[in-house]
Design a protein around this motif. Structure first.
Motif, PDB file in Angstrom:
ATOM      1  N   ARG A  46       0.826  -1.213   0.000  1.00 42.57           N
ATOM      2  CA  ARG A  46       0.000   0.000   0.000  1.00 42.57           C
ATOM      3  C   ARG A  46       0.857   1.260   0.000  1.00 42.57           C
ATOM      4  N   ASP A  47       1.901   1.278   0.834  1.00 39.31           N
ATOM      5  CA  ASP A  47       2.703   2.493   0.994  1.00 39.31           C
ATOM      6  C   ASP A  47       3.662   2.728  -0.162  1.00 39.31           C
ATOM      7  N   LEU A  87     -16.018  -7.352  -9.169  1.00 42.34           N
ATOM      8  CA  LEU A  87     -15.337  -7.616 -10.440  1.00 42.34           C
ATOM      9  C   LEU A  87     -14.462  -6.410 -10.757  1.00 42.34           C
ATOM     10  N   SER A  88     -13.157  -6.582 -10.719  1.00 41.08           N
ATOM     11  CA  SER A  88     -12.232  -5.481 -10.968  1.00 41.08           C
ATOM     12  C   SER A  88     -10.910  -6.037 -11.470  1.00 41.08           C
ATOM     13  N   LEU A  89     -10.226  -5.255 -12.299  1.00 36.82           N
ATOM     14  CA  LEU A  89      -8.914  -5.638 -12.807  1.00 36.82           C
ATOM     15  C   LEU A  89      -7.782  -5.082 -11.959  1.00 36.82           C
ATOM     16  N   ASN A  90      -8.093  -4.189 -11.045  1.00 41.30           N
ATOM     17  CA  ASN A  90      -7.069  -3.569 -10.207  1.00 41.30           C
ATOM     18  C   ASN A  90      -6.580  -4.578  -9.166  1.00 41.30           C
ATOM     19  N   PRO A  91      -5.317  -4.998  -9.237  1.00 43.34           N
ATOM     20  CA  PRO A  91      -4.823  -5.990  -8.275  1.00 43.34           C
ATOM     21  C   PRO A  91      -4.607  -5.431  -6.871  1.00 43.34           C
ATOM     22  N   LEU A 110       0.999   5.106  -6.893  1.00 45.84           N
ATOM     23  CA  LEU A 110       0.482   4.947  -8.247  1.00 45.84           C
ATOM     24  C   LEU A 110      -0.994   5.303  -8.359  1.00 45.84           C
ATOM     25  N   GLY A 111      -1.632   5.624  -7.246  1.00 48.78           N
ATOM     26  CA  GLY A 111      -3.042   5.988  -7.270  1.00 48.78           C
ATOM     27  C   GLY A 111      -3.961   4.824  -7.559  1.00 48.78           C
TER      28      GLY A 111
END
Length: 486
Positions: A322-323, A423-427, A329-330
């Protein structure tokens, strides 16, 4: 008399039968074992097997079918009017079993007698107080028919239990006596003993098959029950997971399936290359001393409890990602994410890939390497063109084992990826998997007959089909490659 005590008595009968059978065989031959068809121990083994095996089989079958018979018998005593609104027959039967267990406990403690139990009524205050002492809390609205069903359940259970004890011990003694009476110098004890042991081995080998069949059928039956309450079309194609337990629930598998495959893909993306490269180095390049230290060190990772990996993901890996990655990278601000669970799960899977692949690579015959060297190939060329193709079936099996382990993991996902079904592509977003929701839907004080609870079986069957598909795909790839290689 408990199951352990009955088993101990049967084993004691079998042990005594073994010694007596061996002694009778020697005495029948006048102490000269050359007159016996078989060694004296085989005569003792026949008595032991006839005394123990049929008795244990009877006890197993009896214990399996006795609850089914009692349930079907007692259920008929409960009328539909005894089932309160919002309840179900399964919940009423759960109360019947609890009350029956409490009555048994009070009887064992000496607080009640059989006559007291037969005169008891559900609406008596002292009945509720006594059962509360045994850990059974009765409400004032318990129907008398339900209470009578509990007394009938306890009576049938006690009677059938005593009948089982008598039948098992009688069969054990009868088997021992029957085998003991047949002992004579010409008796083919070795043939009988080996045939019996062979039958036991065959039966043991069937345990895994029968267990798998039982699991599949239990999933199928409960899944069919779920689809009678909730449309299959909505379950497989709905992109929303929102169980309410009060009606109006959306139970779509797509976000859970996506989270499962996404986390497993990231875990395998890290674990397979690292594990395979480690296996190649340890088997082909490392010195014996380094190998003797490095391989056990890697295999230690497989012995760490998954809850420890979950804590590692929650406290260390999640905040670090996270940090240093997600926030700059937002891409997110939460420490729980697919990437967190995937990386930590990859660490757990490395020994599965590395250790199995190392063993498979070492099993490739040295003659194949020598032939490649003799044709002028380098060490790296030999590994790429000879060793790895020959070891491919085992390597695919190792990867498949790691994939199955990743798909079925729960604790790392709970603590590392969160519980959000989306459902999301953001890992770097929090998601969840099928196994996590299976646990959450089956825990808590919920009605077992509701769609929100039965959906766990549909999720389990879906997971089983996915794993089976991976196995079939792996077999197809291995066979196709083998044909080309050969």
């Amino acid at each position: 008399m408990s199951v352990g005590l009955v088993s101990l008595i049967v084993l004691l009968i079998a042990a005594v039968g073994y010694m007596m059978g061996r002694r009778k065989a020697l005495s029948s031959a006048g102490g000269d074992i050359r007159k016996l068809h078989s060694l004296p121990s085989y005569y003792g083994q026949t008595v032991l097997l006839f005394a123990a095996v049929p008795a244990f089989l009877l006890m197993f079958v009896w214990l399996f079918f006795q609850p089914i018979y009692i349930e079907s018998s007692v259920t008929g005593m409960i009328s539909p009017s005894d089932i309160a609104e919002g309840s179900s027959e399964s919940l009423v039967m759960a109360d019947v079993r609890r009350i029956a267990g409490g009555l048994d406990q009070l009887l064992v403690q000496g607080d009640l007698s059989e006559d007291d139990i037969s005169r008891m009524r559900a609406d008596e205050t002292n009945v509720r107080e006594r059962l509360a002492q045994a850990g059974v809390a009765l409400g004032s609205d318990v129907q008398q028919s339900v209470f009578e069903a509990a007394k009938a359940y306890r009576g049938q259970n006690s009677a059938l239990w005593m009948a089982m004890v008598v039948a098992v011990l009688a069969l054990s003694l009868a088997g021992a006596v029957f085998s003991y009476m047949k002992i004579a110098p010409s008796y083919r004890a070795r043939n009988v003993s080996e045939a019996a042991i062979k039958a036991i081995l065959i039966l043991s080998s069937m345990v895994a098959i029968l267990t798998t069949v039982g699991i599949v059928f239990s999933l199928l039956f409960e899944t069919a029950h779920f689809f009678r309450l909730y449309p299959a079309k909505d379950f497989f194609f709905n992109a929303t997971w929102n169980p309410q337990f009060r009606g109006g629930s959306d139970l779509g598998i797509l976000p859970l399936l996506w989270g499962t495959l996404y986390v497993s893909f990231i875990a395998l993306l890290f674990a397979v290359p690292i594990g395979l490269f480690a296996a190649i180095y340890l088997s082909e390049y490392a010195s014996p001393r380094l190998r003797s230290i490095a391989k056990p060190a890697i295999e230690i990772l497989a012995g760490i409890p998954t809850i420890v990996y979950g804590l590692f993901a929650l406290i260390t890996v999640g905040p670090m990602l996270r940090d240093y990655f997600a926030q700059p990278l937002g891409l997110g601000a939460s420490s729980s994410s697919v990437m967190t669970a995937g990386i930590v799960m990859a660490i757990m899977l490395i020994p599965f890939v590395s250790s199995l692949s190392d063993d498979i690579i070492n099993a490739v015959p040295q003659a194949m390497r020598d032939g490649s060297f003799g044709l002028g190939a380098t060490h790296s060329e030999t590994i790429k063109q000879v060793v790895l193709p020959a070891a491919l079936p085992g390597i695919v099996g190792a990867v498949l084992l790691a994939a199955s382990r990743a798909i079925g993991e729960t604790m790392i996902v709970v603590m590392g990826a969160g519980a959000a079904a989306k459902l999301s592509l953001n890992p770097f977003e929090a998601m969840t998997t099928i196994t996590v929701k299976i646990v959450s839907q089956l825990t808590g004080d919920t009605e077992f007959a509701s769609p929100e609870t039965l959906v766990a079986f549909a999720l389990g069957l879906s997971l089983f089909v996915i794993t089976l598909g991976l196995n079939v795909l792996a077999l197809y790839i291995v066979r196709k490659y083998r044909e080309q290689y050969e």
